[in-house]
Design an enzyme around this catalytic site. Structure first.
Site, PDB file in Angstrom:
ATOM      1  N   GLU A   1      53.579  -9.788 -44.345  1.00 16.91           N
ATOM      2  CA  GLU A   1      53.201  -8.675 -45.231  1.00 16.91           C
ATOM      3  C   GLU A   1      54.418  -7.825 -45.604  1.00 16.91           C
ATOM      4  OE1 GLU A   1      50.180  -7.609 -42.400  1.00 16.91           O
ATOM      5  OE2 GLU A   1      48.597  -7.859 -43.882  1.00 16.91           O
TER       6      GLU A   1
ATOM      7  N   GLU B   1      46.351 -13.391 -37.836  1.00 14.69           N
ATOM      8  CA  GLU B   1      45.591 -12.337 -37.161  1.00 14.69           C
ATOM      9  C   GLU B   1      44.233 -12.829 -36.697  1.00 14.69           C
ATOM     10  OE1 GLU B   1      47.173 -11.993 -40.073  1.00 14.69           O
ATOM     11  OE2 GLU B   1      48.269 -10.087 -40.143  1.00 14.69           O
TER      12      GLU B   1
ATOM     13  N   ALA C   1      52.827  -7.300 -36.530  1.00 17.77           N
ATOM     14  CA  ALA C   1      52.715  -5.989 -35.883  1.00 17.77           C
ATOM     15  C   ALA C   1      52.736  -6.221 -34.372  1.00 17.77           C
ATOM     16  CB  ALA C   1      51.423  -5.314 -36.316  1.00 17.77           C
TER      17      ALA C   1
ATOM     18  N   GLY D   1      52.041  -9.028 -39.963  1.00 17.36           N
ATOM     19  CA  GLY D   1      52.771  -7.923 -40.589  1.00 17.36           C
ATOM     20  C   GLY D   1      54.164  -8.339 -41.051  1.00 17.36           C
TER      21      GLY D   1
END
Ligand code: CAA
Length: 259
Positions: free
Chosen positions: A113, A133, A67, A110
């Site tokens: 993911e 993260e 992200a 992300g």
């Protein structure tokens, strides 16, 4: 379709479309707009009968490095709740057609993911998977703690999530996270080949089969078995079932009509 951060191609092969993440300077960091564009494009592809499978890829250096940290850095918890950016991930999960991730380079946070949300993953030898993260004071938020653990087991998932360590493509294959590792020059072609193979089958059977496999993640065994059985029986209402089974008996190739 005019997008800023993705390149959509409705035909990279018969019945196969692709979406390329296209923020190369930022290693395809997934900002809100990019994720919104993926969602929009997938909705169009999902409703287009000339498309039966979709490949999502980045470039050789990065599938996606997570992200967009710069976009999130200043946000408060209330901002995060209001924006609810990971709800976009849910809508990707609802895509009925098979999605194959073609991963080269970084698939982090992300990015990892997003790859795990796809139905199969083909990786180049240079791919690295990770949930880093923890290094920036947070934790996976788009399914990493759940999907990674189901895919690779508790020990490896804990190590990746708690240390931020990356794993190589070969380790990811051994752990069952991905389907295939190939030389970097082949990763996209191999992903398209896999997509083409699913695109030859009956689209209705593919849809129900995908739905049933995904159900294994969401339910206990009995409920999952019931769901699978119901979908299996339901396929006997399709012309494709008659065609597929008759073609087998008559020793010829089936011609599926998506009916
Ligand atoms: N968000 C925003 N920008 C990012 C980014 C990210 N996730 N990852 C990389 N970039 C940017 C860098 O800031 C840099 O931009 P500038 O040139 O403007 O400085 C550019 O992409 C190139 O990156 P690097 O110079 O850092 O490249 P590198 O080869 O030295 O390192 C890397 C590569 C190891 C992937 C490193 O960029 C990195 O650690 N990125 C962050 C990875 C990360 O923590 N991902 C998780 C994000 S949070 C998340 O995803 C939450 C969730 O669950 C959804």
């Amino acid at each position: 379709m005019n997008y800023e951060f993705i390149i959509a191609n409705a035909q990279v092969g018969p019945y196969v479309a692709s979406i390329q993440l296209n923020r190369p300077k930022e290693l395809n960091a997934l900002n809100l707009q990019l994720m919104g564009e993926i969602r929009h494009c997938l909705e169009i592809f999902d409703n287009d009968d000339s498309i039966r499978a979709i490949v999502i890829h980045g470039n050789e250096r990065a599938f996606a490095a997570g992200a967009d940290i710069k976009q999130m850095a200043g946000r408060t918890a209330v901002d995060m709740l209001k924006i609810d950016q990971f709800s976009t991930w849910d809508s990707i999960r609802k895509t009925k057609k098979p999605i194959i991730a073609a991963v080269s380079g970084f698939a982090l946070g992300g990015g990892c993911e997003l790859a795990m949300l796809c139905d199969m993953i083909v990786a180049s030898e240079t791919a690295q998977f990770g949930q880093p993260e923890i290094n920036i004071g947070v934790m996976p938020g788009a399914g990493g703690t759940q999907r990674l653990t189901r895919a690779v087991g508790k020990a490896r998932a804990m190590e990746m999530v708690l240390t931020g360590n990356f794993i190589s493509a070969e380790e990811a294959r051994e752990a069952g996270l991905i389907n295939k590792v190939v030389p970097v020059e082949l990763y996209l072609d191999e992903a398209i080949k896999l997509a083409l193979k699913t695109a030859e089958k009956s689209p209705i059977a593919i849809q129900l089969a995908k739905e049933s496999v995904l159900k294994a993640f969401d339910t206990g065994l009995q409920e999952g078995l019931f769901f699978e059985r119901k979908n299996f029986y339901m396929l006997f209402a399709t012309e494709d079932q008659k065609e597929g089974m008759n073609a087998f008996v008559e020793k010829r190739k089936p011609e599926f009509k998506n009916k």
